[in-house]
Design an enzyme around this catalytic site. Structure first.
Site, mmCIF file in Angstrom:
data_model
loop_
_atom_site.group_PDB
_atom_site.id
_atom_site.type_symbol
_atom_site.label_atom_id
_atom_site.label_comp_id
_atom_site.label_asym_id
_atom_site.label_seq_id
_atom_site.Cartn_x
_atom_site.Cartn_y
_atom_site.Cartn_z
ATOM 1 N N GLU A 1 2.682 -2.641 -1.093
ATOM 2 C CA GLU A 1 2.569 -1.801 -0.273
ATOM 3 C C GLU A 1 3.282 -0.902 0.092
ATOM 4 O O GLU A 1 3.441 0.670 0.129
ATOM 5 C CB GLU A 1 1.457 -2.127 0.609
ATOM 6 C CG GLU A 1 0.471 -3.022 0.021
ATOM 7 C CD GLU A 1 0.768 -4.679 -0.351
ATOM 8 O OE1 GLU A 1 -0.269 -5.150 -0.137
ATOM 9 O OE2 GLU A 1 1.505 -4.491 -0.878
ATOM 10 N N CYS B 1 -0.588 -9.317 1.890
ATOM 11 C CA CYS B 1 -0.429 -10.152 3.153
ATOM 12 C C CYS B 1 -0.151 -10.279 4.719
ATOM 13 O O CYS B 1 -0.145 -9.026 5.423
ATOM 14 C CB CYS B 1 0.970 -10.704 2.722
ATOM 15 S SG CYS B 1 2.574 -9.779 3.256
#
Length: 339
Positions: A53, A78
């Site tokens: 990301e 995460c």
């Protein structure tokens, strides 16, 4: 194929580029889409570096489009601070409009928490696009974090009459080309496991010298500390772990860990707690049979050479009815996945 599946498939393509480098982290890919066009892409290149990301957002030329964009990511972002900050928080801070997730993260510090963080911030989240493909991509990571033990591949080479070595010693059954295949697969696991007998007979280096990639941790099951002090694994500067029942010690790149090696789960669990998510067990015959008898394996890779030895160290006998076969350089590579 839906639009979401098209973009997720592209994210899977990106994720695979982290093979051999991302572990023990999972392989993850991300695609950012604005107004029907891909404006950013990224994947997790190696452990300790930016996640997919982060890299995808960094590739976007104009971040002003992010609040009107959707990000497709193969694994749940995460939510905890590890070697890098949490990606879910980054997506919230950047104002991403929508997040499409391939699968939830099985790692207990994340599992579901990343998605919850995004939804609490008002971001629309969809989970489960191409989930099976995403699970297959990270089967090693998923297995490790759902069982508490690494994913295990059993690997050996044998003659056409079923022997791993002749009565007089080791025999080269692989070809130069199939050796490269072996080294490629070594680069995809975190550790290689052998018994003391293999070290004494073959004096292996267990490296990836014939393939560009990380060399895994070398692990030796040496209950009575019987391997010779001049063997390569103790002297070539590579990281080596010796499981034994006599001593605990560390000298340079070699560590001796004391535990009961007769119980296979003992050293598998210890490897997991050391951050090892996948192992290749290369032998010898006793170690391989021990793994088979205990049912502690996920995949087998058997190389069969068109030669007969007539005797020697017999290879484990397995049911080949479900095997997938590939002929390379005159040898047959057979793969069996545990059902």
């Amino acid at each position: 194929m839906t639009i979401d599946e098209i973009y997720m498939r592209r994210a899977l393509q990106l994720a695979r580029q982290g093979g051999g480098h991302a572990s023990p982290n999972p392989m993850v890919g991300a695609v950012i889409v604005h107004d029907g066009k891909i404006v950013g892409e990224g994947f997790h290149r190696c452990c300790g570096k930016g996640h997919a990301e982060v890299n995808a957002i960094a590739s976007v030329r104009d971040e002003a489009v992010l609040p009107q964009s959707t990000i497709y990511v193969t694994l749940e972002p995460c939510s905890h601070y590890g070697k890098t900050p949490p990606c879910a928080k980054l997506l919230v801070d950047k104002g991403i409009r929508q997040v499409v997730v391939g699968m939830l993260d099985p790692f207990e510090k994340v599992s579901g928490r990343g998605v919850a963080m995004l939804r609490e911030a008002g971001i629309e989240v969809e989970v489960g696009v191409l989930e099976q493909e995403c699970r297959e991509l990270n089967k090693r990571f998923v297995t490790a974090h759902t069982t508490g033990m690494p994913w295990v591949q059993l690997k050996w080479a044998q003659s056409s009459d079923g022997f791993m070595a002749s009565s007089t010693g080791a025999v080269m059954l692989s070809t130069p080309l199939t050796q490269r295949f072996v080294h490629r697969e070594r680069s995809l696991v975190d550790a290689i496991v052998v018994g003391a007998g293999t070290v004494k007979i073959d004096n292996p280096s267990l490296s990836t010298r014939h393939w560009s990639g990380n060399s895994p941790l070398r692990v030796v099951l040496d209950r009575n500390l019987s391997i010779p002090s001049n063997c390569q694994l103790l002297n070539d500067g590579g990281k080596t772990l010796i499981y034994n029942e006599i001593k605990e010690d560390i000298k340079g790149c070699v560590e001796w860990a004391k535990l009961d090696t007769k119980e296979t789960k003992n050293w598998l669990r210890d490897l997991y707690h050391r951050g090892i998510t996948s192992v290749m067990v290369e032998g010898g015959a006793n170690v391989l049979q021990q793994m088979l008898d205990a049912g502690l394996w996920n995949e087998m890779r058997i190389e069969i050479a068109p030669v007969t030895l007539g005797g020697g160290i017999r290879a484990p006998k397995v049911d080949m009815s479900r095997a997938a076969h590939q002929e390379i350089d005159g040898n047959v590579l057979s793969y069996i996945a545990k059902s």
